[in-house]
Design a protein around this motif. Sequence first.
Motif, short mmCIF file in Angstrom:
data_model
loop_
_atom_site.label_atom_id
_atom_site.label_comp_id
_atom_site.label_asym_id
_atom_site.label_seq_id
_atom_site.Cartn_x
_atom_site.Cartn_y
_atom_site.Cartn_z
N ASP A 1 -26.89 64.85 1.91
CA ASP A 1 -28.28 64.47 1.65
C ASP A 1 -28.74 65.25 0.42
N HIS B 1 -28.97 58.27 4.07
CA HIS B 1 -30.14 59.15 3.89
C HIS B 1 -31.19 58.46 3.03
N HIS C 1 -32.96 61.82 -7.97
CA HIS C 1 -31.58 61.92 -7.45
C HIS C 1 -30.70 60.79 -7.96
N ASP D 1 -23.33 67.34 6.25
CA ASP D 1 -24.62 66.95 6.80
C ASP D 1 -25.13 68.03 7.73
N GLU E 1 -22.26 57.07 8.63
CA GLU E 1 -23.41 56.82 9.47
C GLU E 1 -22.99 56.74 10.94
N SER F 1 -20.16 64.01 -0.35
CA SER F 1 -21.43 63.32 -0.16
C SER F 1 -22.31 64.16 0.76
N ARG G 1 -32.84 55.84 4.87
CA ARG G 1 -33.80 56.43 5.83
C ARG G 1 -35.10 56.82 5.13
N TRP G 2 -35.01 57.32 3.90
CA TRP G 2 -36.25 57.61 3.16
C TRP G 2 -37.11 56.35 3.09
N ASN H 1 -22.37 60.13 12.21
CA ASN H 1 -23.67 60.76 12.33
C ASN H 1 -24.42 60.30 13.59
N LEU I 1 -24.95 61.08 -3.11
CA LEU I 1 -25.99 61.09 -2.10
C LEU I 1 -25.62 60.09 -1.01
N ASP I 2 -25.60 60.54 0.22
CA ASP I 2 -25.25 59.64 1.33
C ASP I 2 -26.19 58.45 1.36
#
Length: 413
Positions: free
Chosen positions: A216, A240, A354, A161, A372, A214, A243-244, A375, A236-237
Motif C-alpha cells: 500500500d 488498495h 502515487h 501488507d 487480494e 507491491s 479501496r480508496w 488478504n 502499489l497494490d
Amino acid sequence: MRFKRVWARLLGVEHTVIEHVGFDEEAEAIVALVRPARGQRGRCGICGRRSPGYDHGQGRRRWRTLDFGVVQAFLEAEAPRVTCHRHGVVVAAVPWARHGAGFTRAFEDTAAWLAVHTSRVAVAELLRVAWRTVGRMLTRVAEETGANIDRLEGLRRIGIDEISHRKGHRYLTVVVDHDTGRLVWAAPGHDEATLHRFFDALGEHRSGQLSLVSADAADWIANAVAARCPQAVLCLDPFHVVRWATDALDEVRRQTWNAARRSGQPALARELKGARFALWKNPEHLTMRQRGKLARVADVNQHLYKAYLLKEELRLVFKLKGVRAVALLDAWLSWARRCRIPAFVKLARAITDHRAGIQATLLYGLSNGLVESVNTKLRLLTRIAFGFRSPEALIALAMLALGGLCPPLPGRA
Ligand SMILES: [Zn+2]
C-alpha cells in the motif's frame, strides 16, 4: 509382543515402547504406559542432543492423545530432566510429543489440520479442548514444520501488507509471494523496524534478487524497500487503490444521505441507505434487486451516481493491463479532477501522488486477485483467531493455512 506393536500403530507413535495398556476408571480413559525406545532416551527436549541425566523432574505425567472410539486416551511416562550443555536443565525429549506439550504429536497435528479445514467450534467440540489451547498447539506445529522448510527461497515478486488483528490498533506485517500466492512471512508490528527483520531473515543476496515489491502507500514500507532492495520496482497494490475509491464513494453516499435527511426527504434517505451494498459491490455480482436500487440512484441522485461511475471506471483501469490501462488511468484522472465531487477530487490528488507506483503495477501486470484473496483469507483468519492470547498463535494459524505448513492427518502420507 505382536499385541504391543498393534498398540503402537493404533496410537500412532514411533520409537516408543508400549509397556501396558489399561482403562483408568476414574479418568474414564484408556491409558498406555510407555517409554522412549533405547536410542531416544536422555536427549534435550529443545535441541535433541544427547545429554547427561539431571533428576526425575516431576515424576510420571500424561499426554493426551487421540480418542479411541468414544473414550479419551492418554500416554503415561516418566518425564526426567537432563542437563543440555546449551540449554541447561530441561525436561528430556519424548518421541511422541513436542517439547512443552501436554498432547501427543498425533493429537496436535490433528488439531492443526482441523483448525485449517473446519470451524473453531468444530475443532474445540470434536477434540474437547479450549480454543486457546488449540492456539498453543498451532504455534508448536507451525514452528516445527516451518523449521524444515525455507519459505524465503526463490522469492522474486512479493507483496507487503499490514493486517489489523485486534481492536486497539494491533497489526501484523505480512509478506506474500506473488508467484505462488503463499504467505511467506509474518510478524507483529507495522513499522520500518519490523520490515527490516524480514529483510534480515531474507539476507542480502536474496534481497538483491527481488524484482518487484507491491504494497500500500505507506511510507515505512517504501523506506525499508528503498534501503534494503533498491533494485526492486515498488508497485502499489491495485486493491488498495480500489479501496480508496470505494471509501470515497461511501463518503459521498453518506453526505448525500445526511443532506436528504436534513432537508426533510426521509423516503430518499431510506432509499440511499438501502443502496449501500448495490453501490459497493462489483456490478457483475449484483442481484436483480440491487440492480434496481442502482437504477433508482441514477434516477434520483446524479451526483452519487457519478461517484459510482468514477469508482467503477477506476476498477476497470486495474482490470486492463499495460499501456491501455495507463491511458485509461490518465483519462480517469482528468475526469476525476474536474468532477466537482470533493472526495474524488481528493482521490485524484492521492493517485497523482502515487502515480509511479500505480503505473508500475499496470505495466508489470501484477495480478490483483491473488494478493487480494490472500488478504481476504487473512482477515477471515484474524476473526477465527480471536480468542487466542498471542499474535504468535494467529501467525501460526496463518502460516498453516496460507503458508503451506499444514501437516497431513496422522497416519497418512
Ligand atoms: Zn539442548
